[in-house]
Scaffold this motif. Structure first.
Motif, short mmCIF file in Angstrom:
data_model
loop_
_atom_site.label_atom_id
_atom_site.label_comp_id
_atom_site.label_asym_id
_atom_site.label_seq_id
_atom_site.Cartn_x
_atom_site.Cartn_y
_atom_site.Cartn_z
N VAL A 159 14.79 -7.30 28.75
CA VAL A 159 13.41 -7.00 29.14
C VAL A 159 13.14 -5.51 28.98
O VAL A 159 12.11 -5.10 28.42
N LEU A 160 14.04 -4.68 29.48
CA LEU A 160 13.84 -3.24 29.38
C LEU A 160 13.86 -2.79 27.92
O LEU A 160 13.09 -1.90 27.52
N GLU A 161 14.71 -3.40 27.12
CA GLU A 161 14.80 -3.03 25.71
C GLU A 161 13.49 -3.28 24.98
O GLU A 161 12.96 -2.39 24.29
N VAL A 162 12.93 -4.48 25.12
CA VAL A 162 11.71 -4.80 24.37
C VAL A 162 10.50 -4.06 24.95
O VAL A 162 9.59 -3.67 24.21
N ALA A 163 10.48 -3.86 26.27
CA ALA A 163 9.36 -3.14 26.86
C ALA A 163 9.33 -1.69 26.41
O ALA A 163 8.26 -1.15 26.06
#
Length: 587
Positions: A159-163
């Motif tokens: 989630v943090l990567e794509v955000a």
């Protein structure tokens, strides 16, 4: 040139403009601006255009007042001494005049959308378009048949990567919306944020017998795909004494916790209503259900509105406000602008889900109705829940995958349209898509996929068309059940999901239901819905009426020759009760 000299120059230009009667009263009307657009240069925010001579005078001053630094604009004359410069977007250059134009304020929304097999982050602009989409496959695992698990810390990292990737591509946003698969369960330590065990997916069936026992002993109608018995299983396995300070959350709760760096532990009514732990009227958590399952109420998330600011995304650049939480199907409902009573959508993915806005009174029970549908919270806003109904198809796109991966008569799901188009009818072949049983309205887990009417002349074209038409018939079944259970007529259908791009299937759906079908521009309208809800909370969109007006289907398919619904009913009856023990299950 210093500021004193600039100020003097500004006074001289202002005096010339006043003598030439080029003040505000001499600006052209709003109606005339469009006709004169080519003669005017962009001036103020909102693209209000000034009178040409005055614009030339002010342009002379603007060239000195506007400083370009690292491709950003700063207005020096609008700051008091010691005041920080406001951040600005990169400037654009007017192609006709060569002048530099200040970009409009940022009003886009970041959406984090966590599905069953993958997750994405995307930027949704004020015109409802998707940009800066970043996807990461994240399928669950199945350690044993009937068990579905996922790695919650791995999900958090993804989630943090794509955000971060979406924000790096697009720049700042005004809010963040979260939408996710519903009913999956995660339990984690409040102090450390570490999950105590695996996340348990909504498809997991390890608690089937627990559901049967709870119904017999406590009168609780719980299904294994709801969260309640999954939470109890995690507690019984990893905290049998109920001694630890733990948090339970569905995937939306987990993502909010991750983005806020543990600051908020919340869920909204659309997600809470499918856990099996919420009161039927959505007024709060059910103490009786928690007591029966020995789930401490202190571990449940705080209920917040679906649309409304509830925290801050400290884990993201700029720390934008967290402004919406919504279940995936309700997100799709709103993403297709079904915000008024009687409006319905069907999402055709691996399974099929019909959701309809009814805005009826709160139900007295959350149990399945005689028509085989369920009451849902479509969304909540300003402390008020808007209600709807949901009808469920257990397998939709799965049937096309069966043709590809198991029968091997298609090279890809997309080929199903071209192959089915090779014949104008199935020549009497009929297929019931009950590979996992039948959902609404029958709820027969022992039903099985059935292919009828085969002859020596039946080929892959007829079989492929029969499969597509069978899924379309099931879609019409959902519509019939929703209309009967809600008392409202559905004037037209809106569809999204992978199968919505198949022209043969969409035409069959229109023919089976007898209703026009409007196809979403976006196969994943869930993302759009989460953005609308977050944007409502911060003023990007002003009202639900604005969202209704934002709907722009890619195309509309009207009904043609009506499919034989009576023959279909006979075929369904033949598919039922094939495995009597499973058919006897009733959750």
């Amino acid at each position: 040139m210093d500021l004193g000299a600039l100020a003097g120059r500004a006074r001289r230009i202002h005096t010339r403009c006043r003598h030439r009667r080029l003040g505000a009263g001499e600006r052209v009307s709003a109606r005339a601006r469009s006709a004169l657009r080519r003669r005017h240069i962009p001036g103020h925010a909102g693209h209000v255009h000034d009178h040409p001579p005055r614009a030339r005078c002010l342009g002379e001053l603007a060239r000195h007042l506007l400083h370009v630094h690292h491709r950003h604009l700063r207005r020096l004359g609008r700051r008091r001494f010691g005041q920080r410069a406001p951040q600005a977007r990169p400037c654009a250059r007017d192609a006709r005049r060569g002048t530099e134009v200040r970009a409009r304020p940022v009003m886009s929304v970041l959406v984090v959308d966590v599905g069953t097999s993958g997750l994405r982050a995307a930027i949704v602009t004020p015109d409802g378009e998707v940009a800066a989409l970043h996807y990461r496959a994240f399928p669950p695992s199945s350690p044993f048949p009937g068990m579905v698990e996922f790695d919650a810390p791995g999900m958090a990292a993804a989630v943090l990567e794509v955000a971060h990737a979406a924000l790096a591509q697009s720049g700042p946003v005004v809010a963040v919306g979260i939408t996710a698969q519903r009913a999956s369960a995660i339990v984690w330590d409040r102090a450390t944020g570490e999950p105590v065990g695996p996340g348990i997916g909504w498809q997991d069936l390890r608690t089937v017998f627990d559901c049967i026992t709870l119904k017999a002993e406590h009168g609780l109608h719980l299904a294994p795909n709801q969260s309640a018995t999954k939470v109890a299983w995690l507690l019984n396995t990893f905290d049998p004494g109920r001694e630890r300070d733990l948090c339970f959350g569905t995937v939306d709760s987990w993502v909010a916790w991750v983005l806020s760096r543990g600051e908020v532990h919340v869920t909204d009514h659309s997600n809470a209503a499918v856990t099996g732990l919420l009161k039927p009227d959505a007024s709060g958590w059910s103490s009786s259900a928690c007591a029966a399952l020995n789930i401490p109420e202190r571990m449940l998330p705080r209920l917040v509105d679906t649309s409304g600011v509830f925290g801050t995304a400290h884990a993201l650049p700029g720390a934008p406000p967290l402004a919406s939480l919504v279940g995936d199907q309700q997100g799709s409902l709103i993403g297709q602008s079904c915000v008024h009573p009687g409006m319905a959508k069907i999402t055709f993915g691996t399974g099929g889900m019909l959701d309809m806005c009814t805005d009826a009174a709160a139900p007295t029970t959350g149990n399945r109705t005689p028509e085989g549908i369920f009451p849902i919270v479509a969304w909540s806003r300003d402390g008020r829940c808007t209600w709807g109904v949901e009808a469920i198809m257990l397998s939709a796109g799965t049937n096309v995958e069966w043709l590809v991966q198991d029968l091997g008569i298609l090279a890809s799901p997309a080929e199903s349209h071209d192959v089915a188009a090779q014949c104008t009818s199935t020549d009497g072949v009929m297929y019931v898509p009950a590979l996992m049983g039948l959902g609404t309205p029958h709820w027969d887990y022992g039903a099985r996929g059935t292919l009828l009417g085969l002859t020596r002349g039946s080929g892959r074209a007829q079989i492929t068309r029969a499969v597509l038409e069978g899924v379309a018939h099931r879609g019409a079944d959902l519509v019939d059940a929703a209309e009967a259970g809600s008392g409202r007529s559905v004037p037209l259908l809106r569809v999204d999901g992978g199968m919505s791009v198949n022209p043969t299937f969409v035409q069959a759906l229109a023919d089976a239901s007898g209703k026009p079908v409007e196809v979403s521009r976006h196969t994943e309208a869930t993302t759009i819905g989460a953005a609308y809800l977050a944007g409502l909370a911060v003023g990007v969109w002003g009202s639900l009426d604005d969202i209704a007006l934002a709907w722009k289907p890619s195309h509309v398919v009207t009904p043609g020759a009506r499919l034989d619904r009576d023959r279909w009913a006979e075929a369904v009856e033949r598919s039922r009760r094939w495995i009597p023990d499973l058919s006897a299950l009733d959750f």
